[in-house]
Design an enzyme around this catalytic site. Structure first.
Site, PDB file in Angstrom:
ATOM      1  CG  HIS A   1      -4.831 -44.932  22.128  1.00 20.97           C
ATOM      2  ND1 HIS A   1      -5.123 -45.125  20.808  1.00 20.97           N
ATOM      3  CD2 HIS A   1      -5.342 -45.993  22.793  1.00 20.97           C
ATOM      4  CE1 HIS A   1      -5.777 -46.267  20.662  1.00 20.97           C
ATOM      5  NE2 HIS A   1      -5.927 -46.816  21.853  1.00 20.97           N
TER       6      HIS A   1
ATOM      7  CB  CYS B   1     -14.228 -60.888  24.506  1.00 23.73           C
ATOM      8  SG  CYS B   1     -14.173 -59.548  23.279  1.00 23.73           S
TER       9      CYS B   1
ATOM     10  CE  LYS C   1      -8.261 -50.276  13.473  1.00 26.95           C
ATOM     11  NZ  LYS C   1      -7.400 -51.355  13.117  1.00 26.95           N
TER      12      LYS C   1
ATOM     13  CB  CYS D   1     -12.486 -57.569  26.521  1.00 28.14           C
ATOM     14  SG  CYS D   1     -14.107 -57.030  26.056  1.00 28.14           S
TER      15      CYS D   1
ATOM     16  CB  CYS E   1     -18.071 -59.105  23.471  1.00 31.32           C
ATOM     17  SG  CYS E   1     -17.342 -57.603  24.130  1.00 31.32           S
TER      18      CYS E   1
ATOM     19  CG  HIS F   1     -14.536 -55.661  21.485  1.00 35.35           C
ATOM     20  ND1 HIS F   1     -14.425 -55.766  22.858  1.00 35.35           N
ATOM     21  CD2 HIS F   1     -13.591 -54.787  21.088  1.00 35.35           C
ATOM     22  CE1 HIS F   1     -13.429 -54.995  23.264  1.00 35.35           C
ATOM     23  NE2 HIS F   1     -12.916 -54.386  22.219  1.00 35.35           N
TER      24      HIS F   1
ATOM     25  CG  HIS G   1      -7.909 -43.808  18.647  1.00 34.31           C
ATOM     26  ND1 HIS G   1      -8.282 -43.244  19.842  1.00 34.31           N
ATOM     27  CD2 HIS G   1      -8.377 -45.084  18.675  1.00 34.31           C
ATOM     28  CE1 HIS G   1      -8.957 -44.132  20.558  1.00 34.31           C
ATOM     29  NE2 HIS G   1      -9.016 -45.267  19.877  1.00 34.31           N
TER      30      HIS G   1
ATOM     31  CE  LYS H   1     -17.252 -48.576  21.104  1.00 33.53           C
ATOM     32  NZ  LYS H   1     -16.662 -49.535  20.226  1.00 33.53           N
TER      33      LYS H   1
HETATM   34  N1  MSP Z   1      -3.212 -52.928  26.800  1.00 31.77           N
HETATM   35  C1  MSP Z   1      -4.280 -52.550  27.650  1.00 31.77           C
HETATM   36  C2  MSP Z   1      -3.766 -51.807  28.857  1.00 31.77           C
HETATM   37  C3  MSP Z   1      -2.782 -52.538  29.704  1.00 31.77           C
HETATM   38  S1  MSP Z   1      -2.193 -51.549  31.012  1.00 31.77           S
HETATM   39  C4  MSP Z   1      -1.363 -52.597  31.987  1.00 31.77           C
HETATM   40  C5  MSP Z   1      -5.246 -51.664  26.898  1.00 31.77           C
HETATM   41  N2  MSP Z   1      -4.772 -51.050  25.815  1.00 31.77           N
HETATM   42  S2  MSP Z   1      -5.612 -50.070  24.844  1.00 31.77           S
HETATM   43  O1  MSP Z   1      -4.729 -49.800  23.722  1.00 31.77           O
HETATM   44  O2  MSP Z   1      -6.883 -50.619  24.557  1.00 31.77           O
HETATM   45  O3  MSP Z   1      -5.754 -48.728  25.639  1.00 31.77           O
HETATM   46  C6  MSP Z   1      -6.872 -48.451  26.440  1.00 31.77           C
HETATM   47  C7  MSP Z   1      -6.709 -47.044  26.946  1.00 31.77           C
HETATM   48  O4  MSP Z   1      -6.628 -46.117  25.834  1.00 31.77           O
HETATM   49  C8  MSP Z   1      -7.858 -46.499  27.772  1.00 31.77           C
HETATM   50  O5  MSP Z   1      -7.817 -46.920  29.117  1.00 31.77           O
HETATM   51  C9  MSP Z   1      -7.593 -45.023  27.635  1.00 31.77           C
HETATM   52  O6  MSP Z   1      -6.481 -44.685  28.396  1.00 31.77           O
HETATM   53  C10 MSP Z   1      -7.242 -44.889  26.169  1.00 31.77           C
HETATM   54  N3  MSP Z   1      -8.422 -44.709  25.320  1.00 31.77           N
HETATM   55  C11 MSP Z   1      -8.731 -45.430  24.214  1.00 31.77           C
HETATM   56  N4  MSP Z   1      -9.848 -44.922  23.642  1.00 31.77           N
HETATM   57  C12 MSP Z   1     -10.312 -43.888  24.359  1.00 31.77           C
HETATM   58  C13 MSP Z   1     -11.432 -43.037  24.262  1.00 31.77           C
HETATM   59  N5  MSP Z   1     -12.302 -43.103  23.275  1.00 31.77           N
HETATM   60  N6  MSP Z   1     -11.612 -42.115  25.256  1.00 31.77           N
HETATM   61  C14 MSP Z   1     -10.756 -42.013  26.293  1.00 31.77           C
HETATM   62  N7  MSP Z   1      -9.696 -42.806  26.412  1.00 31.77           N
HETATM   63  C15 MSP Z   1      -9.416 -43.733  25.438  1.00 31.77           C
HETATM   64  O7  MSP Z   1      -6.385 -51.542  27.315  1.00 31.77           O
END
Ligand code: MSP
Length: 513
Positions: free
Chosen positions: A39, A144, A315, A147, A161, A164, A36, A312
């Site tokens: 990311h 969790c 989904k 997380c 949590c 979540h 999304h 926030k």
């Molecule tokens: N798989 C772990 C990371 C392992 S790294 C060794 C993870 N994955 S995740 O798919 O949940 O990605 C988290 C990351 O996605 C956040 O740290 C950020 O980079 C990005 N973001 C996800 N949602 C976001 C927002 N709403 N706002 C900003 N960044 C966002 O955690």
């Protein structure tokens, strides 16, 4: 008057010089859903830096990838009624394709289900074991899956949590533990001695508190799970997903498989992510590296979290924005411009379609787009540009160039873009003052003014490149083509327009009604 070619940047960027290596990473993302806009935000930011560093002459390795071994992925495969391996392959392909479509300039993509990763993880585990930092113990407590993290009673709110809104699992099993507590003092010392290690500084305080108050040994294996990398010599257990995932930053550049490549790129210059996962990167990860006898990354930078119209991203709320669809509608460069101009990098922010549309029309369509159209039209009708230039705009460009460089080095993207737009405003004011359209096409003053403003656009286009590569390319095209070079060789040289064919091209940011 003779042209003195002057560098617009007085000095080269401090942190990278010509030919120096620069290794930058994003998190590896879970594949339990499609990417999304959150990311994409991190990945865009890393792309901006990678492109900027390449422009300074650095040898860049930009890595992203997928975190395939998470229990979240297994659950998502179950919900989709698919075999886990097939589901993960399909989803990883979606992520990879997304970055391609969004013109992300990655050099590497790693998946934690790859053999090269497994080999590196095994090597790493054995190193940590040999350091005496792995021992067996009983883990009893909360976990969790959302997380992918162990929680304590204190972490819960009303038994769930807080992030979540789910009841955590209760786990009791014999696991392998990593002696994280051994590294408390070493970590604190490293953070103190390397003020640039954790950025921005609010995050540094948070991590220092966390390490001081909460650092405990951590379970790094799971007996009850089947999906993941088996613990070396104990296939009954799989390695805890975070312990496995962090090692991607090593295995992607050859740890355990290609020593030469690994020694070229490690340590990472920058791990980029949002603040949600900074503890893993600033406590567990450096401790793991210390235990394995490896250097620590130079910097971990956590940007903020952003919401959509104040909500926030979730989904359940149905407000997830697909970055590819958004970029198809508005243009990739425009979306990127909006995100980094709108949300100061490092802080939390909010996304809104209304503000995106406002900035698109105000700053891109009426601002930059209109300027490029006016200048290239007038210059195209002028017979011989560059015949006699003028340094009228040179000082302004040099000052702004210096500020831009500092901002980029500090990851202050908002200010870097502000610099670019101040050049746009400056060019507008200059044209207003000179009114070249009121003069004959071959009038000396007209030629001087238009040559200067073309040269200013030329530099603007360079500064835009890390953020808006397609737009930059299109501007160069209208200015008669890009020259080979990088930021360190950028000089104020309006004479380049001698003999060039400048001509108005396609509208850069068509208005949307
Ligand atoms: N798989 C772990 C990371 C392992 S790294 C060794 C993870 N994955 S995740 O798919 O949940 O990605 C988290 C990351 O996605 C956040 O740290 C950020 O980079 C990005 N973001 C996800 N949602 C976001 C927002 N709403 N706002 C900003 N960044 C966002 O955690």
């Amino acid at each position: 008057m003779l042209w003195k070619a002057r560098r617009i940047f007085e000095a080269r960027p401090q942190s990278t010089n010509m030919g120096e290596k620069y290794y930058i990473t994003t998190p590896i993302y879970y594949v339990n859903a499609e990417p999304h806009i959150g990311h994409a935000y991190t990945t865009f930011a890393a792309d901006v830096l990678a492109r900027y560093k390449r422009m300074t002459g650095a040898d860049v390795y930009f890595l992203t990838g997928t975190d395939d071994n998470s229990q979240k992925n297994v659950e998502a495969a179950g919900k989709a009624g698919k075999d886990v391996a097939i589901y993960i392959d399909e989803m990883a392909a979606v992520w990879k394709e997304t970055w391609k479509r969004l013109n992300i300039s990655i050099n590497g993509f790693i998946r934690t289900t790859e053999e090269r990763h497994r080999r590196g993880v095994e090597k790493f585990w054995r190193k940590v074991l040999a350091s005496g930092d792995i021992h067996k113990g009983i883990y009893e407590g909360y976990y969790c899956v959302g997380c992918e993290s162990y929680l304590t009673e204190k972490d819960l709110q009303d038994g769930v949590c807080p992030l979540h809104k789910q009841k955590p699992e209760i786990l009791k099993e014999e696991n392998y533990f990593f002696k994280l507590s051994n590294y408390k003092e070493k970590l604190l010392k490293h953070i103190e001695q390397n003020p640039g290690f954790i950025q921005p500084k609010e995050r540094r305080h948070e991590i220092i508190n966390y390490i001081t108050e909460h650092l405990e040994d951590i379970s790094i294996s799971r007996r009850s799970q089947k999906w993941g990398i088996p613990v070396p010599d104990d296939p009954e257990q799989v390695i805890y997903v975070w312990f496995d995932a962090l090692i991607n930053y090593l295995t992607a550049i050859g740890y355990g498989t290609d020593d030469k490549k690994f020694s070229k790129w490690w340590p990472a210059d920058l791990h980029l992510m949002a603040k949600d996962i900074i503890k893993f990167h600033c406590a567990l990860w450096p401790a793991m590296l210390m235990s394995a006898g490896l250097k620590l990354p130079k910097c971990v930078f956590a940007h903020g979290y952003f919401s959509i119209d104040g909500e926030k991203i979730s989904k359940t709320l149905g407000n997830v924005i697909n970055p590819t669809a958004l970029c198809d509608e508005w243009g990739r460069d425009s979306v990127l411009y909006f995100l980094f101009r709108e949300i100061p990098f490092g802080g939390d922010g909010d996304f809104s379609y209304e503000r995106l549309a406002n900035r698109y029309h105000g700053e891109l369509s009426n601002g930059l787009g209109n300027l490029v159209a006016r200048v290239t039209k007038l210059a195209g009708e002028t017979p011989a540009l560059g015949e006699s230039g003028t340094s009228m705009l040179e000082d302004e460009v040099r000052d702004i160039g210096g500020r831009y460089k500092k901002s980029m080095e500090n990851l202050d993207f908002e200010d870097a873009l502000e610099c670019v737009w101040s050049l746009v405003a400056f060019a507008d004011a200059f044209l207003q003052e000179q009114q070249p359209w009121k003069k004959e096409a071959d009038d000396k003053e007209r030629i001087k003014a238009l040559t200067s403003v073309c040269e200013l656009l030329w530099h603007t286009s360079w500064l835009l490149e890390p953020f808006m590569p397609d737009t930059s390319e299109k501007i160069f095209e209208q200015l008669g083509g890009k020259e080979e070079g990088d930021l360190t060789s950028l000089v104020w040289n309006p004479e380049r327009f001698k003999g060039r064919v400048v001509k108005k091209g396609e509208v850069l940011f068509p208005r949307k009604e």
